[in-house]
Design a protein around this motif. Structure first.
Motif, PDB file in Angstrom:
ATOM      1  N   HIS A 110       0.849  -1.191   0.000  1.00 40.24           N
ATOM      2  CA  HIS A 110       0.000   0.000   0.000  1.00 40.24           C
ATOM      3  C   HIS A 110       0.885   1.242   0.000  1.00 40.24           C
ATOM      4  O   HIS A 110       1.765   1.374   0.847  1.00 40.24           O
ATOM      5  N   VAL A 111       0.657   2.128  -0.973  1.00 34.03           N
ATOM      6  CA  VAL A 111       1.333   3.435  -1.001  1.00 34.03           C
ATOM      7  C   VAL A 111       0.270   4.516  -1.014  1.00 34.03           C
ATOM      8  O   VAL A 111      -0.899   4.266  -1.308  1.00 34.03           O
ATOM      9  N   PHE A 112       0.684   5.764  -0.700  1.00 35.83           N
ATOM     10  CA  PHE A 112      -0.292   6.831  -0.534  1.00 35.83           C
ATOM     11  C   PHE A 112      -0.605   7.589  -1.816  1.00 35.83           C
ATOM     12  O   PHE A 112      -1.638   8.254  -1.894  1.00 35.83           O
ATOM     13  N   ASN A 113       0.283   7.529  -2.819  1.00 33.36           N
ATOM     14  CA  ASN A 113       0.055   8.344  -4.014  1.00 33.36           C
ATOM     15  C   ASN A 113       0.801   7.778  -5.210  1.00 33.36           C
ATOM     16  O   ASN A 113       1.635   6.880  -5.087  1.00 33.36           O
ATOM     17  N   GLN A 114       0.495   8.336  -6.386  1.00 34.98           N
ATOM     18  CA  GLN A 114       1.055   7.842  -7.642  1.00 34.98           C
ATOM     19  C   GLN A 114       2.560   8.017  -7.711  1.00 34.98           C
ATOM     20  O   GLN A 114       3.287   7.150  -8.218  1.00 34.98           O
ATOM     21  N   GLU A 115       3.075   9.131  -7.197  1.00 35.47           N
ATOM     22  CA  GLU A 115       4.509   9.368  -7.237  1.00 35.47           C
ATOM     23  C   GLU A 115       5.267   8.355  -6.378  1.00 35.47           C
ATOM     24  O   GLU A 115       6.342   7.885  -6.744  1.00 35.47           O
ATOM     25  N   ALA A 116       4.687   7.999  -5.232  1.00 37.74           N
ATOM     26  CA  ALA A 116       5.299   6.981  -4.386  1.00 37.74           C
ATOM     27  C   ALA A 116       5.350   5.643  -5.116  1.00 37.74           C
ATOM     28  O   ALA A 116       6.348   4.914  -5.050  1.00 37.74           O
ATOM     29  N   LYS A 117       4.282   5.309  -5.828  1.00 39.72           N
ATOM     30  CA  LYS A 117       4.250   4.063  -6.598  1.00 39.72           C
ATOM     31  C   LYS A 117       5.311   4.082  -7.694  1.00 39.72           C
ATOM     32  O   LYS A 117       5.994   3.075  -7.934  1.00 39.72           O
ATOM     33  N   HIS A 118       5.472   5.229  -8.324  1.00 42.66           N
ATOM     34  CA  HIS A 118       6.479   5.357  -9.381  1.00 42.66           C
ATOM     35  C   HIS A 118       7.885   5.118  -8.827  1.00 42.66           C
ATOM     36  O   HIS A 118       8.693   4.407  -9.435  1.00 42.66           O
ATOM     37  N   ILE A 119       8.186   5.721  -7.667  1.00 42.93           N
ATOM     38  CA  ILE A 119       9.498   5.531  -7.043  1.00 42.93           C
ATOM     39  C   ILE A 119       9.722   4.060  -6.729  1.00 42.93           C
ATOM     40  O   ILE A 119      10.795   3.501  -6.999  1.00 42.93           O
ATOM     41  N   LEU A 120       8.708   3.418  -6.153  1.00 45.27           N
ATOM     42  CA  LEU A 120       8.820   2.006  -5.789  1.00 45.27           C
ATOM     43  C   LEU A 120       9.052   1.129  -7.016  1.00 45.27           C
ATOM     44  O   LEU A 120       9.973   0.293  -7.025  1.00 45.27           O
ATOM     45  N   LEU A 121       8.248   1.303  -8.051  1.00 45.13           N
ATOM     46  CA  LEU A 121       8.323   0.407  -9.209  1.00 45.13           C
ATOM     47  C   LEU A 121       9.583   0.636 -10.042  1.00 45.13           C
ATOM     48  O   LEU A 121      10.036  -0.271 -10.744  1.00 45.13           O
ATOM     49  N   LYS A 122      10.147   1.817  -9.952  1.00 43.66           N
ATOM     50  CA  LYS A 122      11.417   2.057 -10.629  1.00 43.66           C
ATOM     51  C   LYS A 122      12.514   1.185 -10.018  1.00 43.66           C
ATOM     52  O   LYS A 122      13.419   0.705 -10.714  1.00 43.66           O
ATOM     53  N   GLU A 123      12.431   0.971  -8.704  1.00 46.38           N
ATOM     54  CA  GLU A 123      13.409   0.138  -8.004  1.00 46.38           C
ATOM     55  C   GLU A 123      13.025  -1.327  -7.985  1.00 46.38           C
ATOM     56  O   GLU A 123      13.892  -2.201  -7.932  1.00 46.38           O
TER      57      GLU A 123
END
Length: 331
Positions: A109-122
């Motif tokens: 669970h993440v709070f926003n789209q930018e957080a998801k982007h950071i996670l999926l990049k890694e």
């Protein structure tokens, strides 16, 4: 259904504590039983209570907690915090543990789209199990005046635990020049000292600026309503954030906010629509002065912020979306 909510330092008034308590309250309203487990250095818990769902907050600390359990849960979900995304995921000392924890989670669970982007990049392989659920807000009922502000003053409030990432000295040093131009300026700092070294830095600044800066220390969350009632503007000067509860609550209280340009703040504040986002110290001072001197601007921004929170950050919606994840994961 019973859900275990496992979070670091639940006994301290931190952002994660506010988040977990709000989620627990929201789940209870939907007839979901909850139990909160606090992860601390002294925590001697070796066996988790029986529950259908184990929901951890903060991947690194949750993973280290799991290592100490006699019996590991068969499955769990993780809520990624700002420290996870902005520090532990990239620190070579903690990165391996964070990634192991996330790879083995049933859902993330993440709070926003930018957080998801950071996670999926890694970690692109976790895309299928990563969900975005914005933080909710709830009304803080206690608004009794126990700490009245001075008459004919303009009150900035910064609510955060005192640690280096919160960048509290910046707020004091930057607002000092505004105070020198306008003696109505006041600043209240609210939150416990979480890092002793940073606490000493802040204490020295408090002593040097005691005419206009007041440190209220640790304030129970249920008492924050009185702070927002008296505030004219709420600040967040953090280097990094997940999704700050104090800013969500201030916006819900129809207050203008002035926040640093990080992914957590950007996810809830639209510049000049629902608040102000600064990148440089000059921008901070410019926006602070605009807020101070323009009552119509304050009112418009505050009303926009309150409407945005009502439409996008309800605790009821947050709880329903989490329950859906629980049911989909453990069906």
């Amino acid at each position: 259904m019973k859900v275990l909510l496992v979070t670091p330092n639940f006994h301290q008034p931190r952002g994660n504590t506010v988040t977990v308590q709000r989620i627990a309250d929201g789940l209870k309203k939907s007839d979901v039983q909850t139990d909160i487990i606090s992860i601390t250095e002294e925590n001697l818990v070796k066996t988790l209570p029986k529950a259908e769902v184990v929901h951890g907050f903060h991947a690194y600390h949750f993973y280290k907690f799991l290592e100490k359990l006699d019996t590991k849960p068969a499955s769990y979900i993780i809520t990624l915090t700002g420290t996870d995304l902005n520090h532990h995921l990239f620190d070579e000392k903690t990165r391996e543990d964070v990634i192991f924890c996330l790879r083995n989670a049933k859902a993330i669970h993440v709070f926003n789209q930018e957080a998801k982007h950071i996670l999926l990049k890694e970690l692109p392989e976790v895309k299928h199990k990563t969900a975005i659920i914005p933080q909710g807000t709830t009304e803080i009922p206690d608004k009794s005046l126990q700490q009245p502000k001075e008459d004919d003053t303009f009150l900035f409030v910064l609510a955060a635990g005192i640690r280096k990432v919160k960048n509290i000295p910046f707020a004091i040093e930057s607002l000092r020049s505004l105070y020198e131009k306008n003696s109505k300026v006041r600043l209240w700092l609210v939150g416990p000292i979480l890092e002793e070294a940073e606490g000493e830095v802040v204490k020295e600044l408090l002593q040097a600026n005691k005419k206009w800066v007041c440190y209220l220390g640790k304030v129970p969350h249920k008492k924050m309503g009185v702070i927002y009632t008296q505030a004219d503007c709420v600040l967040n000067t953090s280097h990094s954030e997940g999704q700050p509860a104090s800013i969500l609550e201030a916006m819900s209280s129809c207050l203008p906010v002035l926040v640093s340009n990080n992914q957590g703040n950007r996810s809830i504040v639209s510049h000049r629509e629902t608040g102000f986002i600064y990148t440089t110290s000059n921008q901070f001072l410019d926006y602070a002065e605009q807020i101070l001197n323009n009552i119509e601007l304050r009112q418009t921004i505050g009303e926009n912020a309150k409407q945005y929170i009502a439409e996008n950050h309800s605790s009821e919606k947050e709880a329903k979306q989490l329950i859906q994840i629980y049911q989909n994961t453990w069906k």
